[in-house]
Design a protein around this motif. Structure first.
Motif, PDB file in Angstrom:
ATOM      1  N   ASN A 191       0.829  -1.209   0.000  1.00 50.81           N
ATOM      2  CA  ASN A 191       0.000   0.000   0.000  1.00 50.81           C
ATOM      3  C   ASN A 191       0.858   1.252   0.000  1.00 50.81           C
ATOM      4  O   ASN A 191       0.610   2.208  -0.754  1.00 50.81           O
ATOM      5  CB  ASN A 191      -0.910   0.015   1.226  1.00 50.81           C
ATOM      6  N   LEU A 192       1.889   1.202   0.848  1.00 49.25           N
ATOM      7  CA  LEU A 192       2.779   2.356   0.970  1.00 49.25           C
ATOM      8  C   LEU A 192       3.445   2.637  -0.363  1.00 49.25           C
ATOM      9  O   LEU A 192       3.503   3.788  -0.841  1.00 49.25           O
ATOM     10  CB  LEU A 192       3.830   2.017   2.032  1.00 49.25           C
ATOM     11  N   GLN A 193       3.913   1.542  -0.943  1.00 49.89           N
ATOM     12  CA  GLN A 193       4.631   1.689  -2.222  1.00 49.89           C
ATOM     13  C   GLN A 193       3.709   2.280  -3.295  1.00 49.89           C
ATOM     14  O   GLN A 193       4.071   3.218  -4.013  1.00 49.89           O
ATOM     15  CB  GLN A 193       5.141   0.315  -2.661  1.00 49.89           C
ATOM     16  N   ARG A 194       2.492   1.751  -3.287  1.00 49.39           N
ATOM     17  CA  ARG A 194       1.551   2.234  -4.310  1.00 49.39           C
ATOM     18  C   ARG A 194       1.270   3.728  -4.126  1.00 49.39           C
ATOM     19  O   ARG A 194       1.282   4.528  -5.070  1.00 49.39           O
ATOM     20  CB  ARG A 194       0.248   1.438  -4.210  1.00 49.39           C
ATOM     21  N   GLN A 195       1.078   4.097  -2.858  1.00 50.46           N
ATOM     22  CA  GLN A 195       0.774   5.493  -2.537  1.00 50.46           C
ATOM     23  C   GLN A 195       1.932   6.392  -2.954  1.00 50.46           C
ATOM     24  O   GLN A 195       1.737   7.437  -3.586  1.00 50.46           O
ATOM     25  CB  GLN A 195       0.529   5.607  -1.025  1.00 50.46           C
ATOM     26  N   ILE A 196       3.130   5.922  -2.599  1.00 53.32           N
ATOM     27  CA  ILE A 196       4.297   6.754  -2.888  1.00 53.32           C
ATOM     28  C   ILE A 196       4.476   6.900  -4.397  1.00 53.32           C
ATOM     29  O   ILE A 196       4.725   7.998  -4.926  1.00 53.32           O
ATOM     30  CB  ILE A 196       5.539   6.140  -2.234  1.00 53.32           C
ATOM     31  N   VAL A 197       4.329   5.792  -5.059  1.00 50.79           N
ATOM     32  CA  VAL A 197       4.502   5.843  -6.517  1.00 50.79           C
ATOM     33  C   VAL A 197       3.471   6.792  -7.128  1.00 50.79           C
ATOM     34  O   VAL A 197       3.778   7.606  -8.013  1.00 50.79           O
ATOM     35  CB  VAL A 197       4.368   4.422  -7.111  1.00 50.79           C
ATOM     36  N   ARG A 198       2.257   6.728  -6.558  1.00 53.36           N
ATOM     37  CA  ARG A 198       1.202   7.581  -7.094  1.00 53.36           C
ATOM     38  C   ARG A 198       1.536   9.058  -6.873  1.00 53.36           C
ATOM     39  O   ARG A 198       1.434   9.899  -7.773  1.00 53.36           O
ATOM     40  CB  ARG A 198      -0.121   7.241  -6.395  1.00 53.36           C
ATOM     41  N   LEU A 199       2.009   9.303  -5.616  1.00 52.45           N
ATOM     42  CA  LEU A 199       2.350  10.684  -5.291  1.00 52.45           C
ATOM     43  C   LEU A 199       3.498  11.171  -6.161  1.00 52.45           C
ATOM     44  O   LEU A 199       3.483  12.307  -6.665  1.00 52.45           O
ATOM     45  CB  LEU A 199       2.722  10.790  -3.813  1.00 52.45           C
ATOM     46  N   GLU A 200       4.473  10.322  -6.333  1.00 54.75           N
ATOM     47  CA  GLU A 200       5.617  10.708  -7.164  1.00 54.75           C
ATOM     48  C   GLU A 200       5.153  11.009  -8.594  1.00 54.75           C
ATOM     49  O   GLU A 200       5.591  11.979  -9.229  1.00 54.75           O
ATOM     50  CB  GLU A 200       6.659   9.577  -7.185  1.00 54.75           C
ATOM     51  N   GLU A 201       4.275  10.130  -9.007  1.00 55.78           N
ATOM     52  CA  GLU A 201       3.773  10.312 -10.377  1.00 55.78           C
ATOM     53  C   GLU A 201       3.029  11.641 -10.508  1.00 55.78           C
ATOM     54  O   GLU A 201       3.254  12.423 -11.449  1.00 55.78           O
ATOM     55  CB  GLU A 201       2.830   9.144 -10.697  1.00 55.78           C
ATOM     56  N   MET A 202       2.214  11.900  -9.490  1.00 55.17           N
ATOM     57  CA  MET A 202       1.456  13.146  -9.498  1.00 55.17           C
ATOM     58  C   MET A 202       2.395  14.343  -9.481  1.00 55.17           C
ATOM     59  O   MET A 202       2.231  15.310 -10.228  1.00 55.17           O
ATOM     60  CB  MET A 202       0.539  13.212  -8.258  1.00 55.17           C
ATOM     61  N   SER A 203       3.406  14.246  -8.619  1.00 53.63           N
ATOM     62  CA  SER A 203       4.368  15.330  -8.495  1.00 53.63           C
ATOM     63  C   SER A 203       5.076  15.562  -9.820  1.00 53.63           C
ATOM     64  O   SER A 203       5.246  16.698 -10.276  1.00 53.63           O
ATOM     65  CB  SER A 203       5.354  14.962  -7.403  1.00 53.63           C
ATOM     66  N   ARG A 204       5.441  14.424 -10.379  1.00 53.96           N
ATOM     67  CA  ARG A 204       6.163  14.533 -11.637  1.00 53.96           C
ATOM     68  C   ARG A 204       5.271  15.176 -12.715  1.00 53.96           C
ATOM     69  O   ARG A 204       5.685  16.083 -13.454  1.00 53.96           O
ATOM     70  CB  ARG A 204       6.594  13.118 -12.078  1.00 53.96           C
ATOM     71  N   LEU A 205       4.045  14.741 -12.733  1.00 51.36           N
ATOM     72  CA  LEU A 205       3.104  15.294 -13.730  1.00 51.36           C
ATOM     73  C   LEU A 205       2.910  16.794 -13.541  1.00 51.36           C
ATOM     74  O   LEU A 205       2.884  17.572 -14.499  1.00 51.36           O
ATOM     75  CB  LEU A 205       1.749  14.587 -13.583  1.00 51.36           C
ATOM     76  N   GLN A 206       2.848  17.163 -12.207  1.00 51.35           N
ATOM     77  CA  GLN A 206       2.614  18.579 -11.913  1.00 51.35           C
ATOM     78  C   GLN A 206       3.775  19.436 -12.399  1.00 51.35           C
ATOM     79  O   GLN A 206       3.604  20.465 -13.052  1.00 51.35           O
ATOM     80  CB  GLN A 206       2.443  18.731 -10.400  1.00 51.35           C
ATOM     81  N   ARG A 207       5.016  18.900 -12.063  1.00 47.38           N
ATOM     82  CA  ARG A 207       6.186  19.684 -12.475  1.00 47.38           C
ATOM     83  C   ARG A 207       6.268  19.763 -13.988  1.00 47.38           C
ATOM     84  O   ARG A 207       6.550  20.796 -14.584  1.00 47.38           O
ATOM     85  CB  ARG A 207       7.456  19.014 -11.936  1.00 47.38           C
ATOM     86  N   ARG A 208       5.966  18.642 -14.535  1.00 49.69           N
ATOM     87  CA  ARG A 208       6.030  18.600 -15.990  1.00 49.69           C
ATOM     88  C   ARG A 208       5.005  19.536 -16.606  1.00 49.69           C
ATOM     89  O   ARG A 208       5.287  20.236 -17.586  1.00 49.69           O
ATOM     90  CB  ARG A 208       5.757  17.170 -16.445  1.00 49.69           C
ATOM     91  N   PHE A 209       3.880  19.536 -15.937  1.00 50.56           N
ATOM     92  CA  PHE A 209       2.832  20.420 -16.430  1.00 50.56           C
ATOM     93  C   PHE A 209       3.283  21.869 -16.373  1.00 50.56           C
ATOM     94  O   PHE A 209       3.181  22.623 -17.346  1.00 50.56           O
ATOM     95  CB  PHE A 209       1.572  20.203 -15.582  1.00 50.56           C
ATOM     96  N   THR A 210       3.862  22.246 -15.207  1.00 44.79           N
ATOM     97  CA  THR A 210       4.330  23.623 -15.055  1.00 44.79           C
ATOM     98  C   THR A 210       5.367  23.949 -16.117  1.00 44.79           C
ATOM     99  O   THR A 210       5.298  24.986 -16.788  1.00 44.79           O
ATOM    100  CB  THR A 210       4.952  23.766 -13.665  1.00 44.79           C
ATOM    101  N   SER A 211       6.296  23.030 -16.270  1.00 47.61           N
ATOM    102  CA  SER A 211       7.370  23.265 -17.235  1.00 47.61           C
ATOM    103  C   SER A 211       6.813  23.379 -18.656  1.00 47.61           C
ATOM    104  O   SER A 211       7.155  24.292 -19.405  1.00 47.61           O
ATOM    105  CB  SER A 211       8.356  22.100 -17.107  1.00 47.61           C
ATOM    106  N   ASP A 212       5.932  22.438 -18.900  1.00 49.74           N
ATOM    107  CA  ASP A 212       5.376  22.409 -20.270  1.00 49.74           C
ATOM    108  C   ASP A 212       4.569  23.689 -20.549  1.00 49.74           C
ATOM    109  O   ASP A 212       4.700  24.308 -21.607  1.00 49.74           O
ATOM    110  CB  ASP A 212       4.471  21.183 -20.447  1.00 49.74           C
ATOM    111  N   VAL A 213       3.774  24.029 -19.527  1.00 53.13           N
ATOM    112  CA  VAL A 213       2.947  25.219 -19.718  1.00 53.13           C
ATOM    113  C   VAL A 213       3.833  26.452 -19.967  1.00 53.13           C
ATOM    114  O   VAL A 213       3.596  27.253 -20.864  1.00 53.13           O
ATOM    115  CB  VAL A 213       2.031  25.414 -18.503  1.00 53.13           C
ATOM    116  N   SER A 214       4.905  26.539 -19.148  1.00 59.84           N
ATOM    117  CA  SER A 214       5.791  27.686 -19.281  1.00 59.84           C
ATOM    118  C   SER A 214       6.379  27.725 -20.680  1.00 59.84           C
ATOM    119  O   SER A 214       6.426  28.779 -21.330  1.00 59.84           O
ATOM    120  CB  SER A 214       6.925  27.579 -18.256  1.00 59.84           C
TER     121      SER A 214
END
Lengths: 581, 611
Positions: free
Chosen positions: A246-269
């Motif tokens: 469960n922990l692993q899944r959560q962390i992976v999800r959060l990492e993925e979300m974080s990564r998507l967010q950063r990518r989104f910011t970068s991409d948008v910029s």
């Protein structure tokens, strides 16, 4: 091991006590047996001796000696070889002075075996016994049960003694004792082994679980425990595995979300930059032609131009931030004299200060202050800090001070504006944070300046801290190691300005909250209850340097790890890191 | 790991030390198991009789001292020399050689002769007749100088040389060469005690006289008697009787029983001996008879062999049911009057028994001898026909009718006597005729001479013992006893022993019991005839009849020491006159019964007892 030891000691005590009881019991039974045996023989012998001596009426009579001898010979059974070492002695204790000597069969000297106490008891008319060890036959010492009985005769009393070797009884006792000893020893060893085995069975899965948990906490999220059987340990392992999954899944999800967010910011910029460039060119054209328009349009063109500048700045900051987030920010450190840097910043912002009516003053040492820093980033930090100070200076003087010692350099920017409310000194580094959200953004700030500054300072392995009090203005302090890569332990300058109001004790309003929320930011000095003024040269509080290693593992991704974020900010990091993503 | 090792070590040490602490200890304190046994009979019956007086108690009178010295040896044999040596100065004491024999002497004169010497000492001279040697086993054997009637011993007494003031009393300064004891002491310090041995044929118990020192406590007497039995018979009986089976011994002492309790005799025998009940019965009989007069024999006698009880009997019942002598009913006295046998009456002896001889045979009789075994009567008659004497014998139940007569006639013939036999083949008769000893049977009147090796001279008298295995006879004026044994129908005489008596010229002899004789002879002092009771070893002498004017020619006695009576059952004839215990038997003492008394006034002669 402790369990085995306790088991061994306890079982040794128990088995030892039990064995003692058993062996003692056996010995007593054996002795009682021997006692009864000898007593029976003695009483028979006494009767016989009494009968035999009934022939004599005086201790000096003829034939008394012969009767003595024939009696003991008869009682001893005649042939000494067949007796098993039994010695029979007939003694006339009261008549020894008259020359009535002791008769023994076989003929050995038993005087040494008849203790004075025993003789006295028997002569006194009692049936008495004693165990003595002696060597009657010049072979080896043997334990004897010496049993004596008075023999009444017509002329008085004589004494009959049986000396029965306890060899057989002794060997029975010894044999049973050895058996008990061996059994007891085996039992203790067995119990020890059993305890060891059981402990091992229980402990080793726990140990495996602990190791697995350690690895898991070290980041190896794919670690799992082996589930064997269906016992409690198996349940523990299954639950642990479930938790890890469960922990692993959560962390992976959060990492993925974080990564998507950063990518989104970068991409948008990035994506915004291209149209912005076009819009910019068009706007520049319009702005260049603004004089030809009517005043209202001119005003619009100017507004468009100004907002495009801000937009561009914002976009630049966003890109910078996203670079930090992506971990692409690189430190380009070189030995730099910070005095010109400070002066340059002050000079550049002089015009803005004048516009705002804020006196701006730089206090720098005469000597060059050389440090291994990235001058571009340091200048950006200082520009941010001084710009903010000027903007929030409320017409009051802003002082920039450069300080240095052996290991670090520091720059403080002091203003006397509205100051910071308690708790705000960490919030100021949050992205897009405003002290008063209702207040419109008047100056050109993007809301990301302090965040970027913080990231820059962190990239240097330095500290960026804020102090403020309502109505007393604020002071920001940038501390950087003199040599790149060094760890900071203290700052040459105080965070809390000398003219700050003295806090009498920890109960004072805003300073009280600081320890409560566990934030660092140097204000822990005050939280420690020391007068602020007294900590002029004090470095960060003892807790500050702790995080040198810790922040590396902070969930900032690889980029954050390389920044070498230092302690004082760490307590505040959690909240802000969320915001930075 | 150290903690683990330490725990193991502690455990092992604990276990081991805990266990080694128990086990049988090397030494313990004395444990008292209550009071021991105490004597349940009071030590009241004390030691035996007092010993003869010691030297210190003998005073300074030389005569008394000498008398005491001559009794000093009396007592337990093992101490005899010690007691005598107490009288003797140290330098002259008898060596303690282990020889325990004591020479018995009979003083010829009552008082020893005391000769005062000039140096203050006295020489004591005693004239004695050697009687015998008292052995350690209580028997009296023939003296070394048999036949010598008088020996003079001298010894010197006086104050010790180291003590001229004589405050210490007298000492024997120069003792006689041998250890002497006055035979009188035998009577004072000893008791006569008969033990029994089976004869060689195993059909009769032969008495053996022993002297038991009175110093021996009563409790030890049974042990003493058993010791004698184990030790074997007296020397003179040795050839005539059988010893106990080889290897027989007493286990320990014979415990003195409690009041009226059982006397237990525990013997050890060699393997293979005493296998049959008959052997056991014989042994039991021998022991119980030997212990008959023993005070410890109270109620019962138990015989154990190797601790195993074999026989237990009530002593009185057993002795009554198992007699060793053929004596049935009271004795009857007979005498010869006018050639016929007549019963003699006596106020003390109830109704006389009729003569158990048919009337036609009861004539021409000179003397006769009758023997009774139950109903069976054996008769031997000496008949006179002119000057020749013949013997007629016959045997029958009740009245003997038929007689056989010897073919040979003899010039002189004494009164015939019968040797009783325990077997049913009848007694053996003995008679002295023409200076020789002859034997005959109840069914055989032919006389066969009995050879008496070791004697010489004419045989003048014979007496037969109760047990039928011993005879006494007088040959050449000397008194003998001997064991006899029938071998192939012939009487064989074993060892012959001469007895010392104070009488001169013994003329008649008969047995007076199982261990004594009566002897008639002449007294030394006045030469008158006298009858003495003499113990079978010659040591004990007791006058029965003294001062008889003429030689006593016939002597008949009834066993006296079996049943002592007020007047000794003694009949004799002197100068053709019969006497009973010193009183002449006259015609009034004869029971003529329904028959007619013979004419004349003659008194009965040749009196004898039928028993």
């Amino acid at each position: 091991m402790r369990v085995v030891t306790i088991t061994l000691v306890a079982s040794s005590l128990l088995v030892g006590g039990f064995a003692y009881l058993v062996a003692d019991n056996i010995t007593n039974v054996v002795l009682d047996n021997a006692d009864a045996d000898v007593k029976g023989r003695l009483l028979d012998g006494q009767e016989y001796a009494s009968e035999q001596l009934s022939n004599h009426t005086g201790p000096l009579e003829q034939g008394l000696k012969a009767t003595f001898e024939s009696t003991v010979n008869y009682l001893a059974g005649g042939d000494p070889a067949q007796l098993g070492g039994v010695v029979v002695a007939l003694r006339a204790g009261r008549y020894e002075r008259l020359g009535v000597s002791t008769a023994t069969s076989p003929q050995v000297n038993v005087n040494g075996m008849l203790s004075k106490e025993l003789r006295e008891q028997v002569e006194g008319g009692s049936l008495a016994s004693q165990i003595r060890t002696g060597d009657l036959f010049d072979k080896e010492p043997v334990k004897y049960l010496v049993y004596g009985s008075p023999v009444p005769t017509r002329f008085g009393q004589v004494e009959l003694y049986y000396l029965v070797p306890l060899t057989r009884w002794d060997s029975i006792a010894t044999g049973s004792r050895s058996t008990v000893l061996a059994t007891g020893f085996a039992l203790v060893v067995l119990l020890g082994l059993l305890a060891g085995l059981v402990t091992r069975l229980v402990v080793s899965p726990v140990r495996v679980a602990a190791r697995t948990a350690q690895r898991l906490s070290a980041g190896l999220l794919d670690q799992r425990m082996v589930v064997n059987g269906e016992d409690d340990l198996a349940m523990l392992a299954a639950s642990f595995n479930q938790m890890a999954t469960n922990l692993q899944r959560q962390i992976v999800r959060l990492e993925e979300m974080s990564r998507l967010q950063r990518r989104f910011t970068s991409d948008v910029s990035h994506e915004l930059r291209t149209p912005l460039t076009t819009v910019r060119m068009a706007a520049d054209l319009i702005y260049a032609e603004r004089d030809e328009f009517d005043p209202a349009v001119t005003r619009t063109a100017e507004l468009l131009h100004a907002e495009l500048d801000r937009f561009e700045d914002l976009l630049t900051d966003l890109l910078e931030i996203s670079r930090f987030d992506a971990g692409f920010a690189m430190l380009d450190a070189e030995p730099t004299d910070l005095v010109p840097v400070v002066n340059r910043v002050v000079d550049r912002l002089e015009s803005l200060a004048r516009r705002c009516g804020v006196p701006l003053r730089a206090v720098v040492p005469d000597a060059p202050v050389i440090a291994e820093v990235d001058p571009r980033r340091v200048e950006r930090i200082l520009r941010n800090l001084v710009g903010n100070a000027v903007e929030h200076g409320a017409g009051q003087p802003v002082v920039v001070v450069l300080g240095v010692d052996d290991t670090a350099v520091a720059v403080t920017v002091r203003d006397h504006g509205v100051g910071l409310r308690p708790g705000e000194e960490k919030l100021v580094f949050n992205r897009f944070w405003r002290a008063d959200p209702s207040r419109a953004r008047q100056t050109g700030g993007t809301g990301l300046g302090l965040s970027i500054s913080l990231e820059d300072a962190r990239l240097h392995g330095g500290w960026l801290e804020a102090w403020g009090a309502p109505g007393e203005g604020a002071q920001f302090r940038l501390t950087l190691p003199a040599r790149a890569g060094d760890r900071l332990t203290s700052s040459p300058l105080r965070l809390v300005p000398a003219d700050a109001p003295v806090v009498a004790n920890a109960a004072d309003g805003w300073t009280v909250d600081l320890p409560a929320v566990g934030t660092g930011m140097g204000l822990l000095d005050q939280a420690g209850g020391e007068p602020v003024g007294a900590t002029t040269t004090a470095g960060p509080p003892p807790a500050a340097p702790v995080g040198t290693a810790g922040p590396a593992a902070a969930p900032g991704g690889p980029g954050s790890a390389s920044e070498g974020l230092v302690g004082p900010r760490r307590p505040a990091d959690t909240g802000r890191s969320e915001a930075s993503r | 790991m150290t903690r683990f090792q330490a725990a193991i070590l502690a455990g092992v040490v604990l276990l081991a030390s805990g266990l080694s602490a128990c086990g049988i200890p090397d030494e313990t304190d004395v444990r008292v198991h209550g009071p021991g046994p105490v004597a349940d009979t009071l030590p009241a019956d004390g030691p035996g009789a007092a010993p003869p007086p010691g030297r210190a108690a003998s005073g300074v009178d030389p005569e008394q001292f000498a008398r005491n010295f001559l009794t000093a040896a009396a007592g337990e044999a093992s101490e005899a020399y010690k007691r005598v040596n107490e009288y003797i100065v140290l330098q002259k004491q008898f060596p303690k050689s282990g020889n325990e024999d004591v020479n018995l002497v009979r003083m010829r004169f009552p008082n020893p002769r005391i000769i005062r010497n000039s140096d203050g000492t006295s020489t004591v001279e005693i004239e004695v007749q050697p009687v015998g040697v008292l052995r350690a086993n209580g028997s009296v054997d023939e003296p070394d100088d048999t036949g010598v009637t008088e020996v003079t011993y001298k010894f010197t007494i006086g104050a010790a040389p180291t003590d001229p003031g004589a405050t210490d009393g007298l000492w024997v300064l120069v003792p006689p060469q041998v250890l002497l004891m006055d035979v009188e002491a035998l009577g004072n310090y000893y008791e006569e005690h008969t033990i029994y041995f089976w004869n060689q044929d195993g059909d009769a118990l032969v008495p053996d006289l022993r002297y038991l020192p009175r110093a021996v406590p009563v409790q030890r007497r049974a042990t003493q008697v058993l010791g004698w039995l184990i030790g074997g018979p007296s020397d003179w009986l040795d050839t005539g009787v059988a010893r106990l089976p080889d290897g027989t011994g007493v286990v320990g002492n014979v415990p003195a029983p409690k009041e009226g309790g059982r006397l237990e005799v525990n013997l050890s025998v060699k393997a293979g001996e005493l296998e049959t009940d008959a052997d056991l019965m014989k042994l039991y009989k021998q022991i119980i008879w030997s212990l008959r007069t023993n005070p410890p024999l109270g109620d019962e006698l138990e015989l154990k062999i190797q601790n195993q009880s074999k026989m237990t009997m009530v002593a009185a019942d057993y002795l009554r049911d198992n007699p060793i002598y053929q004596i049935s009913g009271p004795p009857a006295r007979y005498g010869v009057l006018a050639g016929s046998l007549y019963p003699l009456v006596n106020s003390g002896e109830g109704q006389p028994l009729a003569v158990p001889i048919a009337a036609e045979a009861n004539q021409n009789i000179v003397s006769a001898g009758l023997s009774r075994n139950g109903e069976r009567i054996s008769a031997a008659l000496v008949t006179k026909n002119g000057n020749s004497l013949r013997l007629r014998v016959g045997a029958a139940d009740g009245v003997v009718g038929s007689f056989r007569t010897s073919s040979t006639s003899y010039g002189s013939m004494g009164r015939p006597v019968w040797l009783k036999d325990s077997l049913d083949d009848g007694p053996t008769g003995l008679v002295v005729a023409d200076g020789k000893l002859w034997e005959f049977g109840a069914d055989d009147a032919q006389l066969k001479q009995v050879s008496l090796a070791g004697t010489s001279g004419p045989v003048t008298a014979v007496g037969a013992s109760l047990d039928g295995r011993r005879i006494a006879f007088i040959a050449a004026g000397k008194l003998y006893v001997a064991t006899v044994r029938p071998v192939d129908g012939t009487l064989t005489v074993g060892s012959v022993r001469q007895l010392a008596t104070s009488l001169n010229a013994p003329s008649a002899v008969d047995w007076f019991g199982e261990y004594s004789l009566v002897v008639a002879g002449l007294e030394q002092e006045d030469g008158r005839a006298a009858v003495l009771r003499l113990s079978v070893d010659g040591a004990g002498e007791a006058p029965q009849v003294t001062g008889v004017g003429a030689l006593i020619t016939e002597l008949a006695a009834y066993p006296y020491d079996l049943e002592p009576q007020a007047s000794p059952p003694l009949l004799y004839e002197s100068n053709q006159v019969a006497y009973a215990a010193g009183t002449p038997i006259n015609r009034a003492d004869v029971s003529f019964g329904s028959g007619t008394p013979p004419a004349g006034t003659t008194a009965p002669t040749a009196p004898f007892y039928l028993y």
